[in-house]
Scaffold this motif. Structure first.
Motif, PDB file in Angstrom:
ATOM      1  N   ILE A  98      74.876 -43.984  38.872  1.00 52.57           N
ATOM      2  CA  ILE A  98      74.445 -44.865  39.673  1.00 52.57           C
ATOM      3  C   ILE A  98      75.518 -45.203  40.901  1.00 52.57           C
ATOM      4  CG2 ILE A  98      73.962 -47.331  39.707  1.00 52.57           C
ATOM      5  CD1 ILE A  98      72.407 -46.938  37.014  1.00 52.57           C
ATOM      6  N   PRO A  99      76.530 -45.264  40.486  1.00 49.41           N
ATOM      7  CA  PRO A  99      77.715 -45.715  41.556  1.00 49.41           C
ATOM      8  C   PRO A  99      77.845 -44.766  42.768  1.00 49.41           C
ATOM      9  CG  PRO A  99      78.761 -45.661  39.334  1.00 49.41           C
ATOM     10  CD  PRO A  99      77.531 -45.196  39.203  1.00 49.41           C
ATOM     11  N   GLU A 133      69.959 -38.185  55.669  1.00 44.58           N
ATOM     12  CA  GLU A 133      69.210 -39.318  55.505  1.00 44.58           C
ATOM     13  C   GLU A 133      68.598 -39.834  57.162  1.00 44.58           C
ATOM     14  OE1 GLU A 133      71.941 -42.659  54.343  1.00 44.58           O
ATOM     15  OE2 GLU A 133      70.088 -43.978  53.943  1.00 44.58           O
ATOM     16  N   ARG A 156      76.806 -45.822  46.291  1.00 43.83           N
ATOM     17  CA  ARG A 156      77.656 -46.309  47.489  1.00 43.83           C
ATOM     18  C   ARG A 156      78.943 -45.544  47.429  1.00 43.83           C
ATOM     19  NH1 ARG A 156      78.023 -52.624  46.956  1.00 43.83           N
ATOM     20  NH2 ARG A 156      77.885 -52.235  44.671  1.00 43.83           N
ATOM     21  N   LEU A 157      79.005 -44.469  46.670  1.00 42.87           N
ATOM     22  CA  LEU A 157      80.289 -43.696  46.414  1.00 42.87           C
ATOM     23  C   LEU A 157      80.441 -42.354  46.707  1.00 42.87           C
ATOM     24  CD1 LEU A 157      81.524 -45.407  43.230  1.00 42.87           C
ATOM     25  CD2 LEU A 157      82.171 -46.038  45.331  1.00 42.87           C
ATOM     26  N   LYS A 158      81.356 -41.850  47.261  1.00 42.95           N
ATOM     27  CA  LYS A 158      81.666 -40.457  47.500  1.00 42.95           C
ATOM     28  C   LYS A 158      82.462 -39.768  46.833  1.00 42.95           C
ATOM     29  CE  LYS A 158      81.662 -41.630  51.766  1.00 42.95           C
ATOM     30  NZ  LYS A 158      82.124 -41.482  52.893  1.00 42.95           N
ATOM     31  N   TYR A 169      75.300 -36.164  54.693  1.00 45.81           N
ATOM     32  CA  TYR A 169      74.521 -36.862  54.192  1.00 45.81           C
ATOM     33  C   TYR A 169      73.976 -37.974  54.950  1.00 45.81           C
ATOM     34  CZ  TYR A 169      78.034 -40.410  53.765  1.00 45.81           C
ATOM     35  OH  TYR A 169      79.073 -41.291  54.128  1.00 45.81           O
ATOM     36  N   LEU A 170      74.717 -38.197  56.091  1.00 45.24           N
ATOM     37  CA  LEU A 170      74.122 -39.125  57.168  1.00 45.24           C
ATOM     38  C   LEU A 170      72.979 -38.432  57.859  1.00 45.24           C
ATOM     39  CD1 LEU A 170      77.241 -40.899  58.766  1.00 45.24           C
ATOM     40  CD2 LEU A 170      75.423 -41.809  57.330  1.00 45.24           C
ATOM     41  N   THR A 183      77.598 -30.326  41.557  1.00 46.76           N
ATOM     42  CA  THR A 183      78.940 -30.171  42.438  1.00 46.76           C
ATOM     43  C   THR A 183      78.937 -29.184  43.630  1.00 46.76           C
ATOM     44  OG1 THR A 183      80.156 -30.586  40.448  1.00 46.76           O
ATOM     45  CG2 THR A 183      81.510 -29.769  42.248  1.00 46.76           C
TER      46      THR A 183
END
Lengths: 356, 294
Positions: free
Chosen positions: A126-127, A220, A130-132, A216-217, A74
């Motif tokens: 795992i989710p 990446e 795609r999840l934030k 996070y973008l 966290t």
């Protein structure tokens, strides 16, 4: 010529150091000495205060390990988990089943239970592909309820609501069956966990975690494998909380699903928020604070029930309410937590009385 | 077959209350982006307040309900001003923890004021059950369903036709544009909390009149999460449909699966469903999909 005041690094190595000044090293040495001496003087001290200090210290130690784990997820990676109470339960039950049903030694079961908790944590992570933030909080909350259901209802595996009893670990023929002996086991692991967390944050994965948290973008774009590191963060984090669970199981020796509720998950989150998100010392402060808080609240409780005998229900709700209120107040007035406050105090005194 | 229909109808009634709570939840989320973990506690406070007006102040039902709604609306305004407004712009985790902390405070206050034992509502609706074929429905369920649906329609009209409703939609769409159009975003945030508390209070009174209230009543609020995840976090029709589906699903799994998996399966089934939805279709049926390309 004025003497220099403050910390001026002259090499990258000193900038990266864990303990950057001799002052910090001396204090760290004193802390170690205190940790070694403490179990031998805890009994008389506790008697004077009317509590079992060693027991509290052990609880704090277990919570520190779990809080460091959650802080990796966290505080550093920025992924919210409301399921760490259940992941701790996974660790506890895994350890209990491995030692009691499969007859493994505690020293094998301890890392294994960490790994099992890590696997479960990673599955529910795992989710995060795609999840934030928001969605993830809800996904991990679902994990909490599902795991709790399994712990209660898979009677053939976990003993259901009766719980399981667990043997204390044996260290070279010496059973670690009292508070003092267990203290050394717990604090050895606390030191390991803290060093591990500190070093992790200085390494490549640690920097990747922070990059993902902050943006996070951009991470990446820089070539950080966002999903991989998120899952890794879930794994490391659940591993540590699983270890905490295993330690807990062999310490209290009777485990049931009632301990590993949503309340525990919230407790962990509250301790890292109150301590300071993304701060190794913060997790320690938070764990200490959150364990001592109920003890401190006993004092007004006792006073209250002395003058008013029907106070039990009120007292119980007082504890819950105070806890909630403290969390809210901390978030509004001290959002960076105790660690940040401590740094501010240090900064103030550093140049005292010429503080500008 | 009749057994199935019975479960279905009951699920629909309970689901309509879930839709109501989900509606309150989505209102807040859409306007201000706050995930409210204290939604169940708002529900509980509403139910207890109504109960207090009914039994302790001996008011007739409609007066008690009216007072409850006014009180809850005002309380929500105060709450928004004191706790949520200072947190505008703070990270998600702070806001989530703040609402969790609020939930603990509300729970504690309720337990201190009214105790923890089960209290039943005085009968509000006629007790004579209605029979459709072999399906027996108590009238409470029918009234619950009708009230929930009526409220939903009222909200749809409110958002479509009133100035305030349009302002709320504009705020949900973009804070900056709303501000530049002369809409007070702060007032909209406050209003969304107010409406949400009022809707939750109605839901609380409805569920309370079915089962009675005690301190675990706020757990109903947790059912809101599967519902809104299914429907999409920021979609009002999604909340309605999600609530109904979760209600039905929960009742069916309670009816058919509890022999296999033992008790409690009813409570956990919506969450299993939630994880599945998140893995397959994370933004739900009607939620806004955030598309990001790097």
């Amino acid at each position: 010529m004025a003497n220099k005041c403050g910390l001026f690094h002259q090499s990258y190595q000193s900038d990266m150091g864990i303990f950057q000044t001799w002052f910090a090293r001396v204090w760290m040495a004193l802390l170690f000495a205190w940790l070694l001496v403490f179990p031998f003087i805890a009994k008389p001290m506790g008697k004077a205060l009317g509590t079992n200090l060693l027991y509290l210290a052990n609880l704090i130690g277990i919570y520190i390990i779990g809080a460091q784990g959650l802080n990796i997820l966290t505080g550093y990676t920025g992924q919210i988990s409301l399921g760490h109470g259940a992941f701790m339960g996974v660790g506890a039950y895994a350890s209990a089943i491995l030692t009691m049903k499969l007859g493994l030694s505690f020293w094998v079961a301890l890392p294994l239970s960490g790994l099992i908790a890590a696997a479960v944590g990673m599955f529910f992570g795992i989710p995060s592909l795609r999840l934030k933030g928001l969605y993830l909080a809800i996904a991990t909350m679902a994990a909490q309820f599902i795991i709790q259901y399994v712990m209660r209802n898979a009677t053939w595996l976990t003993g259901g609501s009766d719980g399981m009893s667990v043997r204390p670990p044996v260290f070279f023929g010496m059973p670690l069956n009292n508070d003092r002996r267990y203290y050394f086991l717990i604090y050895a692991l606390v030191i390991l966990a803290t060093l591990f967390t500190k070093n992790l944050t200085r390494s490549r994965p640690g920097r990747a975690f922070v990059a993902i948290r902050d943006r996070y973008l951009s991470a990446e774009v820089m070539g950080v494998n966002v999903w991989g590191y998120r899952i890794l963060s879930f794994g490391v984090s659940s591993f540590m909380v699983g270890i905490a669970g295993s330690l807990w199981a062999h310490y209290v020796r009777v485990i049931s699903d009632e301990h590993f509720t949503m309340g525990l998950s919230v407790h962990y989150l509250a301790s890292i928020i109150i301590g300071g998100l993304g701060s190794v010392t913060g997790a320690i402060y938070g764990a200490i604070f959150m364990t001592l808080l109920p003890e401190l609240l006993r004092i007004p409780e006792r006073a209250l029930s002395a003058i008013w005998e029907n106070a039990i229900t009120v007292v119980n709700s007082l504890r819950e309410g105070t806890f909630g209120l403290l969390v809210v107040l901390f978030i509004i007035f001290e959002p960076d937590g105790l660690a940040h406050r401590w740094n501010k105090i240090k900064a103030y005194w550093k140049l005292w009385p010429f503080s500008y | 077959m009749w057994f199935f229909l019975q479960l279905l109808v009951q699920g629909l009634a309970v689901g309509s209350v879930y839709s109501l709570i989900a509606l309150g939840f989505v209102l807040i989320y859409k306007a201000s982006g706050v995930i409210n973990f204290a939604q169940g506690e708002l529900l509980m406070l509403g139910a207890y307040a109504c109960l207090a007006f009914l039994t302790q102040a001996q008011l007739p039902f409609w007066a008690a309900l009216g007072l409850t709604l006014v009180a809850m609306g005002l309380a929500a305004l105060v709450l928004e001003r004191l706790v949520l407004r200072p947190l505008i712009g703070e990270p998600v985790i702070s806001i989530i923890m703040a609402t969790i902390g609020l939930a603990a405070v509300f729970k504690a206050a309720t337990a201190a004021a009214w105790g923890t034992q089960l209290r039943s509502f005085p009968p509000i609706f006629p007790e004579q059950p209605v029979k459709l074929g072999q399906v027996v429905i108590s009238q409470v369920y029918i009234w619950t369903f009708l009230t929930a649906m009526a409220l939903m329609v009222a909200f749809a009209l409110f958002f479509k036709f009133t100035r305030l409703g349009v302002a709320m939609r504009a705020t949900a769409n973009s804070h900056q544009v709303a501000l530049s159009m002369g809409i007070s975003v702060k007032a909209i945030f406050a209003l969304s909390w107010c409406i949400s508390a009022v809707v939750s209070a109605i839901g609380g009174v409805l569920i309370g009149s079915i089962n009675g209230v005690n301190i675990t009543f706020s757990d109903f609020g947790l059912k809101v999460f599967p519902a809104v995840i299914l429907g999409g976090l920021d979609s009002i029709p999604g909340a309605v449909i999600g609530g109904l589906v979760i209600g039905i699903l929960e009742n069916l799994s309670g009816g058919y699966l509890s022999q296999v998996f033992g008790g409690g399966v009813k409570e956990v089934a919506p969450f299993v469903f939630l994880v599945l939805i998140l893995m397959v279709k994370p933004y739900g049926l009607f939620g806004t999909e955030e598309i990001e390309r790097v």
